[in-house]
Design an enzyme around this catalytic site. Structure first.
Site, PDB file in Angstrom:
ATOM      1  N   THR A   1      -1.144  21.425  32.819  1.00  0.00           N
ATOM      2  CA  THR A   1      -1.649  22.977  32.904  1.00  0.00           C
ATOM      3  C   THR A   1      -0.799  24.019  32.137  1.00  0.00           C
ATOM      4  O   THR A   1      -1.371  25.251  32.044  1.00  0.00           O
ATOM      5  CB  THR A   1      -1.436  23.048  34.746  1.00  0.00           C
ATOM      6  OG1 THR A   1      -0.242  22.695  34.894  1.00  0.00           O
ATOM      7  CG2 THR A   1      -2.450  22.241  35.284  1.00  0.00           C
TER       8      THR A   1
ATOM      9  N   PHE B   1      -8.305  18.614  36.647  1.00  0.00           N
ATOM     10  CA  PHE B   1      -9.872  18.634  36.660  1.00  0.00           C
ATOM     11  C   PHE B   1     -10.328  18.452  38.252  1.00  0.00           C
ATOM     12  O   PHE B   1     -11.530  18.759  38.408  1.00  0.00           O
ATOM     13  CB  PHE B   1     -10.506  17.251  35.856  1.00  0.00           C
ATOM     14  CG  PHE B   1      -9.727  16.217  36.356  1.00  0.00           C
ATOM     15  CD1 PHE B   1     -10.326  15.448  37.142  1.00  0.00           C
ATOM     16  CD2 PHE B   1      -8.766  15.401  35.600  1.00  0.00           C
ATOM     17  CE1 PHE B   1      -9.744  14.133  37.616  1.00  0.00           C
ATOM     18  CE2 PHE B   1      -8.084  14.114  35.774  1.00  0.00           C
ATOM     19  CZ  PHE B   1      -8.617  13.585  36.958  1.00  0.00           C
ATOM     20  N   ARG B   2      -9.346  18.478  39.102  1.00  0.00           N
ATOM     21  CA  ARG B   2      -9.788  18.182  40.361  1.00  0.00           C
ATOM     22  C   ARG B   2      -9.659  19.381  41.256  1.00  0.00           C
ATOM     23  O   ARG B   2      -9.962  19.779  42.227  1.00  0.00           O
ATOM     24  CB  ARG B   2      -8.784  17.431  41.207  1.00  0.00           C
ATOM     25  CG  ARG B   2      -9.425  15.598  41.041  1.00  0.00           C
ATOM     26  CD  ARG B   2      -8.563  14.622  41.687  1.00  0.00           C
ATOM     27  NE  ARG B   2      -7.217  14.668  41.302  1.00  0.00           N
ATOM     28  CZ  ARG B   2      -6.760  13.916  40.633  1.00  0.00           C
ATOM     29  NH1 ARG B   2      -7.794  12.953  40.074  1.00  0.00           N
ATOM     30  NH2 ARG B   2      -5.676  13.805  40.310  1.00  0.00           N
TER      31      ARG B   2
ATOM     32  N   HIS C   1      -6.806   6.975  31.321  1.00  0.00           N
ATOM     33  CA  HIS C   1      -8.504   7.270  31.401  1.00  0.00           C
ATOM     34  C   HIS C   1      -8.905   7.700  30.077  1.00  0.00           C
ATOM     35  O   HIS C   1      -9.965   8.484  30.103  1.00  0.00           O
ATOM     36  CB  HIS C   1      -8.363   8.580  32.234  1.00  0.00           C
ATOM     37  CG  HIS C   1      -7.972   8.326  33.587  1.00  0.00           C
ATOM     38  ND1 HIS C   1      -7.439   9.438  34.608  1.00  0.00           N
ATOM     39  CD2 HIS C   1      -7.875   7.326  34.525  1.00  0.00           C
ATOM     40  CE1 HIS C   1      -7.103   8.900  35.660  1.00  0.00           C
ATOM     41  NE2 HIS C   1      -7.437   7.615  35.711  1.00  0.00           N
TER      42      HIS C   1
ATOM     43  N   CYS D   1     -22.621  -0.796  13.660  1.00  0.00           N
ATOM     44  CA  CYS D   1     -23.557  -1.790  14.607  1.00  0.00           C
ATOM     45  C   CYS D   1     -24.717  -1.201  15.197  1.00  0.00           C
ATOM     46  O   CYS D   1     -25.616  -1.911  15.646  1.00  0.00           O
ATOM     47  CB  CYS D   1     -22.694  -2.688  15.483  1.00  0.00           C
ATOM     48  SG  CYS D   1     -22.368  -1.517  17.040  1.00  0.00           S
TER      49      CYS D   1
HETATM   50 ZN   LIG Z   1     -20.356  -0.363  17.052  1.00  0.00          ZN
END
Ligand SMILES: [Zn+2]
Length: 248
Positions: A27, A34-35, A120, A156
């Protein structure tokens, strides 16, 4: 005794400390919790992981948010609190930083990425959900903003997502395992700016304490775990930590 002297003493007596950081350390870099009111989830609905996977409109909305920086997670600079923790890591006092933050500011303050355990994830880059390949946001931006292409993996073709852990998305197992290992290996567990309400934040300090480590909690507001701590300091982190690990 001033509170920073207590924490400084615990650090002097420690052979291997762990820092556990939450929104409160960032902060002071201008990133709202975020809360909290004004934080990102008071302004917009989170996009659930399943919706990101299954709904192209939601996926587009997630990328729109990522590139507009509307969540306010990126673009900030580390503050005195981050730099003080980085000095303690460089000195070998702190072995690892377990963080709930996704802002990359611990790495930006100079801590080697291998010592930052991000529960997170990280908002500053993206990964392929199929093969794990890292993609830089800047490399994906043009295709999205100019041609409305939803990013796909360059290797991919799989679904690419900002490397945060979304609501409904499992935490990375290897990170959790390492966080538990570091918690069990430490003799001092220092909480910096977390209200310790969500798992595993609510559990790791107790694991450390039960294992014989000392517990220090620095947070602006009281937490549920204050009563288990050896010292509790309700204060801003930057000024306090700069006194404990002064700039050289
Ligand atoms: Zn990939």
């Amino acid at each position: 005794m001033p509170p920073h002297d207590d924490l400084a003493r615990l650090l002097r007596e420690s052979r291997r400390a762990v820092a556990f950081t939450g929104a409160g350390i960032s902060t002071e870099s201008g990133i709202p919790d975020f809360r909290s009111p004004g934080g990102v989830w008071s302004r917009m609905q989170p996009i659930l992981f399943d919706d990101f996977l299954n709904d192209e409109d939601m996926r587009r909305e997630a990328w729109r948010r990522a590139f507009s920086g509307v969540a306010g997670w990126t673009g900030a600079s580390p503050n005195e609190g981050h730099f003080a923790v980085a000095r303690l890591v460089a000195d070998g006092k702190i072995a690892a930083v377990i963080t709930q933050n996704v802002d990359n500011l611990h790495q930006d303050s100079g801590i080697p990425p291998t010592k930052v355990l991000e529960l997170h994830g990280n908002a500053s880059y993206a990964t392929c959900l199929e093969c794990g390949l890292r993609h830089e946001l800047e490399a994906l931006r043009q295709g999205f903003t100019e041609r409305d292409e939803i990013p796909a993996c360059q290797a991919c073709g799989g679904v690419v997502k900002v490397a945060t852990v979304s609501f409904g998305q499992p935490m990375p197992k290897d990170v959790l395992r390492r966080a538990e290992e570091e918690t069990l290996a430490c003799d001092l567990f220092i909480v910096l700016g977390s209200s310790l309400v969500v798992y595993p934040a609510a559990g790791l300090p107790i694991v450390a304490k039960r294992n014989g480590a000392r517990l220090a909690i620095v947070n602006r507001d009281p937490t549920e775990l204050d009563r288990f701590a050896d010292i509790v300091i309700h204060d801003d982190i930057g000024p306090l930590m700069s006194r404990i690990a002064p700039r050289r």
